[in-house]
Design an enzyme around this catalytic site. Structure first.
Site, PDB file in Angstrom:
ATOM      1  N   GLY A 276     -17.497  10.245  44.713  1.00 23.82           N
ATOM      2  CA  GLY A 276     -17.619   8.935  45.347  1.00 23.82           C
ATOM      3  C   GLY A 276     -17.407   8.927  46.846  1.00 23.82           C
ATOM      4  O   GLY A 276     -18.246   8.450  47.616  1.00 23.82           O
TER       5      GLY A 276
ATOM      6  N   GLY B 199     -16.845  11.461  38.260  1.00 24.62           N
ATOM      7  CA  GLY B 199     -15.961  12.225  37.373  1.00 24.62           C
ATOM      8  C   GLY B 199     -16.627  13.414  36.724  1.00 24.62           C
ATOM      9  O   GLY B 199     -16.020  14.488  36.600  1.00 24.62           O
TER      10      GLY B 199
ATOM     11  N   ARG C  98     -28.307   4.103  41.095  1.00 20.01           N
ATOM     12  CA  ARG C  98     -28.364   4.633  39.725  1.00 20.01           C
ATOM     13  C   ARG C  98     -29.617   4.151  38.982  1.00 20.01           C
ATOM     14  O   ARG C  98     -30.176   4.887  38.167  1.00 20.01           O
ATOM     15  CB  ARG C  98     -27.090   4.255  38.962  1.00 20.01           C
ATOM     16  CG  ARG C  98     -25.908   5.112  39.382  1.00 20.01           C
ATOM     17  CD  ARG C  98     -24.646   4.805  38.611  1.00 20.01           C
ATOM     18  NE  ARG C  98     -23.632   5.825  38.881  1.00 20.01           N
ATOM     19  CZ  ARG C  98     -22.367   5.754  38.511  1.00 20.01           C
ATOM     20  NH1 ARG C  98     -21.933   4.684  37.851  1.00 20.01           N
ATOM     21  NH2 ARG C  98     -21.527   6.731  38.786  1.00 20.01           N
TER      22      ARG C  98
END
Length: 408
Positions: A358, A381, A40
Site C-alpha cells: 500500500g 497483504g 482494481r
C-alpha cells in the site's frame, strides 16, 4: 512460489457457452458511496472482456469490506457493479445474494456474453471460515472457476480456495501477470538482484527481511526501520522512532546477510527535524551526527547517490516500503529521486522493477512513476506474504497437482 507453468490460464480454457465463476477483487476504496480509486476494477477488465468475447457467461464474485458474516447494506457490491458497468460499457446484472435462489435465478437468465455480479461473499460467515457447504453452493452456479484476485490469494476462504475443490480452475490474466512478475523478481531473477525494504518497524517485517537476505544480492533498508539497524550498531539516533528491543535481532539479520553474501545498505546521511509535519526546519547531517533533539525523517543526498549507484548495477529490483516519511514535504525527496532513477533504468531496458504494498504504491504514484515500473502489485497483504516466502492458499489451489486430486 508457484511457477506459471504449473497452473492453467485462459489459454487452456474453452469457455464458449460455459458459466464461468470469476473471482475478482472488487474491494475498492469508497467514500460517501463513491469509489475513490478504480484501479482494481480497471485491472480486472481484460479478463472479463476476454471471457465475454469467447462467449462465456461471466459470474463475478468478490468480498467487500468486513461485514463479518452479516448483511450490511452499506457494504453491498451493487454500486461497484454500476461502476464496473460504466468502465466496461456493458450492462452488469446484479444478484442480491451470492448463493441460493436469488443467485440461481439470476444465473439461469444469463445468455452467452452476459455479466452477472453476485452480492458480497462476506455476507455469509462461511466465506471467511472456508465452509465446504458455501464453497459447494458457489461452485454449483458455474461450470469452471477463474481466479483473478491475487490480492485475496493469501486467505483460504470459500471463494478463493474452497471453490477450487469443486470446479476445474484457471488463472485469469491479472493473476497470470502477477505470478509471472513475481517469479521474475525472486524465483528466476536476472542477477544481480536487489530489494528496497522500508517501513517503520523490524518487528512487522522480520519474515520478509529473513527471506530477502537469502534471495537478493543487495538489501537496501529505509524508513524508520533503518533507524533500528543504525542504533543496533551504536549510532545515536536522537528522538527518532526505533525499536530498542529489536537491536539484537537487527544484528542477527546483518550477520546472517554477511554469511549469505547479501550486502545490506543503510543510510550514510539523513534529513532530520524536531517534528513531523510539512515543511519544518530541517538539517542534513552525517548519520553519526544526529542531534539529540531531532528525529530522522528521510535519507540524505549522499545516500540517494549511493543507492542510485547500486541501482545502476542491478538487473532486478523488488521494492516494498518508502525510504522516508514521504507523506510530508520535504521528506518525500529521497523516495522520489530513487523511484525516478529506477523508472529511468526500467524504461531504458536495464532494470526489471517489481514493486508492491500500500505505502509503496502511494509513494510511486506520488513520485509520478507508477506506470513506469515493470510491474506494480496492488495486492497488499498477499504481496507481502509472497515476499516473506509463504505459500498462498489461493495460488496453491490453482496448481496442476491440486486440480488433478480434485474430486470432480
Amino acid at each position: 512460489m508457484v511457477e506459471q507453468k504449473t497452473f492453467k490460464t485462459l489459454d487452456d480454457l474453452d469457455c464458449k457457452g460455459k458459466k464461468v465463476l470469476l473471482r475478482g477483487d472488487l474491494n475498492v476504496p469508497m467514500h460517501d458511496g463513491r469509489i475513490t480509486d478504480t484501479t482494481r476494477l480497471d485491472r480486472l477488465v481484460p479478463t472479463i472482456k476476454e471471457l465475454v468475447k469467447k462467449g462465456a457467461k461471466v459470474i463475478l464474485c468478490s468480498h467487500f469490506a468486513r461485514p463479518k458474516g452479516k448483511v450490511v447494506p452499506e457494504m453491498s457490491l451493487k454500486p461497484v457493479g454500476e461502476a464496473l458497468s460504466n468502465i466496461l460499457k456493458q450492462p452488469v446484472a446484479f444478484a442480491d445474494n451470492c448463493v441460493g435462489p436469488d443467485a440461481q435465478k439470476a444465473v439461469t437468465s444469463m445468455k452467452d456474453g452476459d455479466i452477472l455480479l453476485l452480492e458480497n461473499t462476506r455476507f455469509h460467515a462461511g466465506e471467511e471460515k472456508n465452509d465446504p457447504a458455501l464453497s459447494r453452493e458457489l461452485a454449483s452456479l458455474a461450470d469452471v472457476y477463474v481466479d483473478d484476485a491475487f490480492s485475496a490469494s493469501h486467505r483460504a476462504h470459500a471463494s478463493t480456495e474452497g471453490v477450487t475443490k469443486f470446479l476445474p480452475s484457471f488463472a485469469g490474466r491479472l493473476m497470470e501477470a502477477e505470478l509471472n512478475a513475481l517469479n521474475a523478481a525472486l524465483e528466476h531473477p536476472d542477477r544481480p538482484v536487489g530489494a528496497i525494504i522500508g517501513g517503520s518497524k523490524i518487528s512487522t517485517k522480520l519474515d520478509l527481511l529473513s527471506n530477502m537476505i537469502n534471495k537478493v544480492d543487495v538489501l537496501i533498508i529505509g524508513g524508520a526501520m533503518a533507524n533500528t539497524f543504525l542504533a543496533a550498531q551504536g549510532v545515536k539516533t536522537g528522538k527518532s522512532l526505533q525499536e530498542a528491543d529489536m537491536h539484537e535481532t537487527a544484528r542477527d539479520i546483518m550477520e546472517k546477510a554477511k554469511e549469505q553474501n547479501c550486502k545490506i545498505l543503510l543510510p550514510v546521511d539523513v534529513v532530520v527535524a524536531a517534528e513531523l509535519k510539512n515543511n519544518p526546519a530541517t538539517q542534513t547531517v552525517d548519520v553519526h551526527a544526529v542531534p539529540d533533539n531531532q528525529m530522522i525523517l528521510d535519507v540524505g543526498p549522499k545516500t540517494v547517490k549511493l543507492l542510485n549507484k547500486y541501482l545502476a548495477e542491478l538487473k532486478t529490483l523488488v521494492w516494498n516500503g518508502p525510504l522516508g516519511a514521504f507523506e510530508f514535504t520535504p521528506f518525500d525527496k529521497a523516495t522520489n529521486e530513487v523511484a525516478q532513477e529506477a523508472a529511468k533504468l526500467t524504461k531504458a531496458g536495464k532494470l526489471k522493477s517489481i514493486a508492491g504494498g500500500g505505502d509503496t504504491v502511494s509513494a510511486l504514484k506520488h513520485a509520478g512513476v507508477i506506470n513506469e515500473m515493470s510491474y506494480v502489485s496492488t495486492a497488499g497483504g498477499a504481496f507481502l506474504e509472497w515476499l516473506e516466502g509463504k505459500a498462498l492458499p489461493g495460488i496453491v489451489a490453482l496448481t496442476t497437482l491440486a486440480q488433478e486430486t480434485m474430486p470432480l
